[in-house]
Design an enzyme around this catalytic site. Structure first.
Site, PDB file in Angstrom:
ATOM      1  N   HIS A  66      36.487  34.555  48.293  1.00 30.24           N
ATOM      2  CA  HIS A  66      37.162  34.481  46.993  1.00 30.24           C
ATOM      3  C   HIS A  66      38.179  33.349  47.034  1.00 30.24           C
ATOM      4  CE1 HIS A  66      38.716  35.996  43.201  1.00 30.24           C
ATOM      5  NE2 HIS A  66      39.928  35.812  43.681  1.00 30.24           N
ATOM      6  N   VAL A 119      36.984  45.206  42.567  1.00 27.04           N
ATOM      7  CA  VAL A 119      36.715  43.771  42.405  1.00 27.04           C
ATOM      8  C   VAL A 119      37.705  43.004  43.277  1.00 27.04           C
ATOM      9  CG1 VAL A 119      36.676  41.849  40.777  1.00 27.04           C
ATOM     10  CG2 VAL A 119      35.805  44.087  40.078  1.00 27.04           C
ATOM     11  N   LEU A 166      28.816  44.389  42.528  1.00 29.03           N
ATOM     12  CA  LEU A 166      27.805  45.289  43.078  1.00 29.03           C
ATOM     13  C   LEU A 166      28.272  46.733  42.965  1.00 29.03           C
ATOM     14  CD1 LEU A 166      26.799  43.131  46.144  1.00 29.03           C
ATOM     15  CD2 LEU A 166      25.333  43.697  44.186  1.00 29.03           C
TER      16      LEU A 166
HETATM   17  C1  GRF Z   1      33.394  29.667  45.496  1.00 30.66           C
HETATM   18  O1  GRF Z   1      34.614  29.131  45.058  1.00 30.66           O
HETATM   19  C2  GRF Z   1      33.581  31.093  45.924  1.00 30.66           C
HETATM   20  O2  GRF Z   1      34.818  31.356  46.513  1.00 30.66           O
HETATM   21  C3  GRF Z   1      33.477  31.838  44.634  1.00 30.66           C
HETATM   22  O3  GRF Z   1      32.465  31.158  43.911  1.00 30.66           O
HETATM   23  C4  GRF Z   1      32.392  29.804  44.354  1.00 30.66           C
HETATM   24  C5  GRF Z   1      30.985  29.585  44.803  1.00 30.66           C
HETATM   25  O4  GRF Z   1      30.736  28.255  45.155  1.00 30.66           O
HETATM   26  N1  GRF Z   1      33.217  33.237  44.858  1.00 30.66           N
HETATM   27  P1  GRF Z   1      29.396  27.855  45.906  1.00 30.66           P
HETATM   28  O5  GRF Z   1      28.236  28.363  45.064  1.00 30.66           O
HETATM   29  O6  GRF Z   1      29.419  28.469  47.270  1.00 30.66           O
HETATM   30  O7  GRF Z   1      29.431  26.369  45.937  1.00 30.66           O
END
Ligand code: GRF
Length: 210
Positions: A122, A157, A106
């Protein structure tokens, strides 16, 4: 800083941004529905992909869920499209934006409105392994543990201030998929835990967005 604690009668309103299956979103919505995440309500879900599985899941929970055109680029939103994202979240009256597997960085059109009021999750122990392919990179680096991090979104990021982490072991023979699955279980606990702490004031919420 705002010290208000939210209640079920006057809940903290979150909008969730997704790009895919939305399992983190689903965990949050389930915790709210089961009364395990007090003082939080979800006012809407936005996806940059029309085929995101999470859109249908959000609707099953009775939450408005929309695909919003991201424009032609892959990793960022077009500036005017990004402004439309910010406006939609405002129109829903959200207090906080929750990025849950939203696969775009973003920029200013969104962050000038929602900066300081957006969270991300993350799948690494930040500041180690920001960016993409982080489970593979953690294994290749010979790490013995990994985990997940919830942090404020800033203009970098995966660089914003860290609000919480949960740790998992990396076991001998783990591949990327096995490690990602182990981390995901902890993501589903961590995100709701942090949202609960924001709602009841244990973690202070910055002032309302401009
Ligand atoms: C998760 O591992 C999150 O940490 C990362 O992307 C993945 C998304 O998974 N940013 P979901 O769509 O919530 O199942």
């Amino acid at each position: 800083m705002q010290n208000t604690s939210y209640t079920n009668e006057k809940p903290m309103k979150i909008a969730i941004l997704i790009s895919g299956r939305g399992s983190n979103m689903e965990a949050i919505l389930r915790h709210i529905a089961e009364g395990r995440l007090r003082g939080v309500t979800c006012v809407g879900v936005l996806s940059d992909r029309a085929d995101a599985g999470g859109l249908a899941k959000a609707k099953e929970f009775g939450v408005p869920a929309l695909f919003l055109d991201p424009g032609p680029k892959k990793t960022v939103l077009d500036p005017e499209k990004e402004a439309a994202y910010a406006r939609q979240v405002q129109a829903w009256g959200a207090d906080l934006v929750v990025l849950a597997g939203f696969m775009r960085v973003l920029k200013e059109p969104f962050l000038s409105v929602w900066g300081g009021r957006a969270l991300n999750i993350h799948p690494s122990l930040l500041p180690k392994f920001p960016g993409l392919d982080v489970q593979r990179r953690a294994i290749e680096a010979g790490e013995t543990q990994s985990g997940c991090t919830v942090h404020w979104v800033d203009r970098g990021v995966d660089t914003g201030a860290i609000l919480g982490q949960r740790t998992v072991p990396i076991q001998p023979g783990d591949d990327e998929k096995a490690l990602a699955a182990r981390i995901l279980v902890e993501e589903h606990v961590l995100y709701s835990d942090i949202l609960g702490r924001l709602a009841d004031g244990r973690i202070p919420l910055p002032g309302r967005p401009r």
